[in-house]
Write a protein that holds these residues in place. Structure first.
Motif: not given
Length: 320
Positions: A142, A146, A258-259
């Motif tokens: 990632i 993040e 990421s969501e």
């Protein structure tokens, strides 16, 4: 896998049911005496095993000693699980495994820790058999931006796992303490190693300590620490089920980081919003009012002079 572990895995898969010594001996190509010796070793390690003539051996439903096979049966999909009787720190064990090339998702669990720690190297009380002391090794692919959400994902995962196993609603005290009934039941410590050449994350280790069973806490902790289950509430295989549930929920949120799948739950469960708090963040130490969380789960506070500050790190305590 040594014989003792093979026998335990077989008994775990048929927990509460008797398996004959002859069946175990033939299945593993050993003598019945070898099976008996392994059973005695398992009993010494805390596994509650019933031995009945002409019936064989059964791992009792109430047996609560942790084992890799006992945790794995509650997991969806295969991942390495290492269970230790005692260790200094599961985070240190996981970091040592990382240095040896252990794979992403490896879980390290201990029955007790002698050097369990939380943020700012504060000791974490880790008595034998009473809690869940686990670390998860991550090799996340990632963006560096993040990685700061790893801990928030873990806090949400613990809350969801507690609710799944106990039916109780758990809350979060920013940044990463989990509370039940106004008392802390879980602390989380994330440690990371960065690759000097790439500048990226080599691996991260997320340590999670949960007070699971009802115990008498030391004097200095009894007013602030609680447990997931009260006296007489603890269910069969509660710690193994909780370990698997934490790992599953954490893996889900990490895969969807990421969501921001964790964000709504983190915000809903963060119980300090709207309360007076004492803030420690870097050089800043003051009283303020927590007014909300931003999209990064940073804490937004209103200072007593009306100034609004956004805190990316630190800790808060509630002013009564």
């Amino acid at each position: 896998m040594e014989l003792k572990e093979k026998i335990l895995r077989k008994l775990e898969s048929s927990r509460g049911e008797y398996v004959s010594g002859e069946q175990l001996a033939e299945g593993f190509g050993v003598s019945r005496n070898a099976v008996w010796k392994c059973i005695k070793l398992l009993e010494k390690e805390g596994f509650a095993i019933s031995s009945v003539k002409n019936r064989g051996y059964a791992l009792l439903e109430e047996s609560d000693a942790l084992s890799a096979s006992g945790i794995e049966k509650f997991l969806h999909g295969e991942r390495p699980v290492k269970v230790l009787k005692k260790t200094g720190s599961t985070n240190d064990e996981a970091k040592a495994l990382a240095a040896l090339g252990a794979r992403d998702g490896t879980i390290v669990v201990a029955e007790s820790q002698s050097e369990g720690r939380g943020r700012y190297r504060r000791p974490f009380y880790s008595p034998e058999g009473a809690g869940l002391y686990m670390s998860i090794l991550l090799r996340p692919k990632i963006p560096a931006s993040e990685t700061l959400f790893i801990t928030t994902c873990a806090a949400v995962a613990v809350c969801e796992a507690i609710e799944e196993v106990s039916g109780k609603y758990a809350e979060i005290k920013w940044v990463n303490d989990v509370f039940l009934g106004g008392k802390k039941v879980c602390g989380i410590l994330t440690e990371a190693s960065f690759d000097v050449e790439s500048g990226g994350l080599a691996y991260a280790v997320v340590g999670i300590g949960v007070n699971v069973k009802h115990i008498d806490f030391p004097e200095e902790l009894k007013d602030i620490a609680g447990s997931v289950f009260g006296e007489g509430e603890y269910p069969p295989e509660g710690r193994a089920r909780l370990c698997a549930a934490v790992a599953e929920r954490f893996a889900y949120h990490l895969a969807h980081i990421s969501e921001r799948t964790f964000y709504a739950e983190y915000k809903r469960r963060c119980f300090i919003v709207g309360k007076r708090v004492h803030v420690l963040s870097g050089a800043l130490e003051c009283d303020a009012t927590a007014v909300g969380l931003d999209e990064n789960c940073f804490l937004v506070v209103r200072m007593d002079d009306g100034q609004i500050r956004t805190l990316a790190a630190g800790e808060v305590s509630i002013r009564l």
